[in-house]
Design a protein around this motif. Sequence first.
Motif, mmCIF file in Angstrom:
data_model
loop_
_atom_site.group_PDB
_atom_site.id
_atom_site.type_symbol
_atom_site.label_atom_id
_atom_site.label_comp_id
_atom_site.label_asym_id
_atom_site.label_seq_id
_atom_site.Cartn_x
_atom_site.Cartn_y
_atom_site.Cartn_z
ATOM 1 N N SER A 251 19.034 -16.857 -15.634
ATOM 2 C CA SER A 251 19.466 -17.180 -14.882
ATOM 3 C C SER A 251 17.793 -18.618 -13.747
ATOM 4 O O SER A 251 18.734 -19.071 -13.411
ATOM 5 C CB SER A 251 18.401 -15.755 -13.072
ATOM 6 O OG SER A 251 19.193 -14.971 -13.626
ATOM 7 N N ALA A 252 16.642 -18.154 -14.849
ATOM 8 C CA ALA A 252 16.265 -19.547 -13.931
ATOM 9 C C ALA A 252 16.525 -20.906 -14.657
ATOM 10 O O ALA A 252 16.591 -22.225 -14.497
ATOM 11 C CB ALA A 252 14.812 -19.270 -14.495
ATOM 12 N N PHE A 257 18.491 -27.302 -9.304
ATOM 13 C CA PHE A 257 17.177 -27.887 -8.622
ATOM 14 C C PHE A 257 17.229 -27.458 -7.441
ATOM 15 O O PHE A 257 17.826 -28.235 -6.720
ATOM 16 C CB PHE A 257 16.810 -29.109 -9.376
ATOM 17 C CG PHE A 257 16.187 -29.656 -10.267
ATOM 18 C CD1 PHE A 257 14.983 -29.849 -10.226
ATOM 19 C CD2 PHE A 257 17.346 -29.431 -11.888
ATOM 20 C CE1 PHE A 257 14.583 -30.705 -12.024
ATOM 21 C CE2 PHE A 257 16.875 -30.249 -12.915
ATOM 22 C CZ PHE A 257 14.925 -30.705 -12.655
ATOM 23 N N GLY A 258 16.039 -27.123 -7.013
ATOM 24 C CA GLY A 258 15.888 -26.389 -5.425
ATOM 25 C C GLY A 258 16.663 -25.628 -5.027
ATOM 26 O O GLY A 258 16.298 -24.642 -3.829
ATOM 27 N N GLY A 259 17.427 -24.689 -6.261
ATOM 28 C CA GLY A 259 18.069 -23.216 -6.000
ATOM 29 C C GLY A 259 17.269 -22.096 -6.029
ATOM 30 O O GLY A 259 16.146 -21.803 -5.700
ATOM 31 N N VAL A 277 10.554 -18.865 -17.741
ATOM 32 C CA VAL A 277 10.849 -18.342 -16.757
ATOM 33 C C VAL A 277 9.744 -19.177 -15.231
ATOM 34 O O VAL A 277 10.423 -20.268 -14.862
ATOM 35 C CB VAL A 277 10.987 -17.322 -16.093
ATOM 36 C CG1 VAL A 277 10.742 -16.960 -14.441
ATOM 37 C CG2 VAL A 277 11.876 -16.626 -16.494
ATOM 38 N N MET A 278 8.503 -19.826 -15.947
ATOM 39 C CA MET A 278 7.414 -20.186 -14.953
ATOM 40 C C MET A 278 7.641 -21.537 -14.988
ATOM 41 O O MET A 278 8.067 -22.279 -14.158
ATOM 42 C CB MET A 278 6.455 -20.071 -15.649
ATOM 43 C CG MET A 278 5.718 -18.785 -14.814
ATOM 44 S SD MET A 278 5.783 -18.455 -13.598
ATOM 45 C CE MET A 278 4.585 -19.736 -12.600
ATOM 46 N N LYS A 284 11.960 -27.056 -12.143
ATOM 47 C CA LYS A 284 13.116 -26.739 -10.390
ATOM 48 C C LYS A 284 12.788 -27.017 -9.557
ATOM 49 O O LYS A 284 13.792 -27.370 -8.703
ATOM 50 C CB LYS A 284 14.630 -26.311 -11.240
ATOM 51 C CG LYS A 284 14.869 -26.097 -12.998
ATOM 52 C CD LYS A 284 16.075 -25.169 -12.753
ATOM 53 C CE LYS A 284 16.710 -26.167 -14.473
ATOM 54 N NZ LYS A 284 18.050 -25.326 -15.009
ATOM 55 N N SER A 285 11.375 -26.550 -9.076
ATOM 56 C CA SER A 285 11.355 -26.335 -7.758
ATOM 57 C C SER A 285 12.033 -25.376 -7.406
ATOM 58 O O SER A 285 12.360 -25.771 -5.525
ATOM 59 C CB SER A 285 11.263 -27.781 -7.119
ATOM 60 O OG SER A 285 10.270 -28.487 -7.702
ATOM 61 N N CYS A 286 12.512 -24.860 -8.267
ATOM 62 C CA CYS A 286 13.186 -23.770 -7.543
ATOM 63 C C CYS A 286 12.904 -22.308 -6.845
ATOM 64 O O CYS A 286 11.148 -22.106 -6.894
ATOM 65 C CB CYS A 286 14.614 -22.792 -8.899
ATOM 66 S SG CYS A 286 13.731 -22.198 -9.685
#
Length: 344
Positions: A251-252, A257-259, A277-278, A284-286
């Motif tokens: 998922s990650a 980006f930003g999602g 994940v991290m 992506k700053s998600c």
Amino acid sequence: MALPATTKEYFWTKIGAIENLSSRERRLPHVKSHEVLVKIHAVSLQYRDLMFGLGIYPVSLDHLIPCSDMAGEIISVGEDAGSEWKKGDRVCANFAADHIAGEISPEIQNTSYGGPIHGVLTQYKAFRPHSLVRIPEHLSFEEASTLPCAALSAYNALTGPSPVKGGDTVLILGTGGVSIHGLQFSLASGATVIATSSSDEKLKIATKLGAKHVINYNKTPEWHEKVLELTNGRGVDHVLEIGGQGTLEKSAKSIRFGGWIHAIGLIGGSGDMPADVMFNTIWKSCFIRGIMVGSVAQFKNMNRLLALHPEATRPVIDKVFPFEEARQAFEYLQSQSSCRKDCD
């Protein structure tokens, strides 16, 4: 008409196996003046109900009455219960009785039906008026019983700090209750939906409901790559993440980006957090946002959406069991719960 003196209900004689779900008839507790008495017409099962019964979630109550999701009819209103409700009103109870609006707290969490407090798998139950929400007129009791947990979780996810909007792309994992409601709400908001499942038959249902793209992740194990391909490398705006550790890494990788990744379930298993994940969250700053159902205020807002799009958002019901076959209903849910592995 005289009020019922007794109620039939189900309870766990002990935790650990579905065979321990038993029924009994007992005297109906006295209804307090600030409560309303509801005749329960339909109860919807959630995977959470099974997790409590099997001991996957800890249970602190003896002889817990299971289930959180119901739809019913008010048959009596206490003299101090206010003027909002009257006899004959069709209602659902919110998942957490005291989650009226705003953020959740440990105290509010401890008013969740079918776990911290006794649930709704009974013929009659008294509720505090503030925990009730009116059922949309176009829905049956069976349809409305799916709203308190599955529908409201999806709605909370998709209308959070960055609400889904026309032109967005939403990734829906699996075809369970939360996922199908999320698919419907996304489409009603003008978004494009990508749905995943291990079953081509279930993907046909998702397509019929309006998913533009479907992915069988047994046939496409690296399904995040397909998601990126379908979005021209951009990634999706929202993910309804019901798999937990089993799917979170992909998922990650699927998010833009930003999602927003909305963490709702753990049916794909648990364990250590994959390092990617991290990495992807930072790179992506998600955002990863935990979803714990929703409030009465959100429930009322959701019902307005349901009324505005009555057919597009109509709940999809897999199977209906009579009250006397509650154990068979749990067994059927468990038979479908290979979903712990395949997120369906």
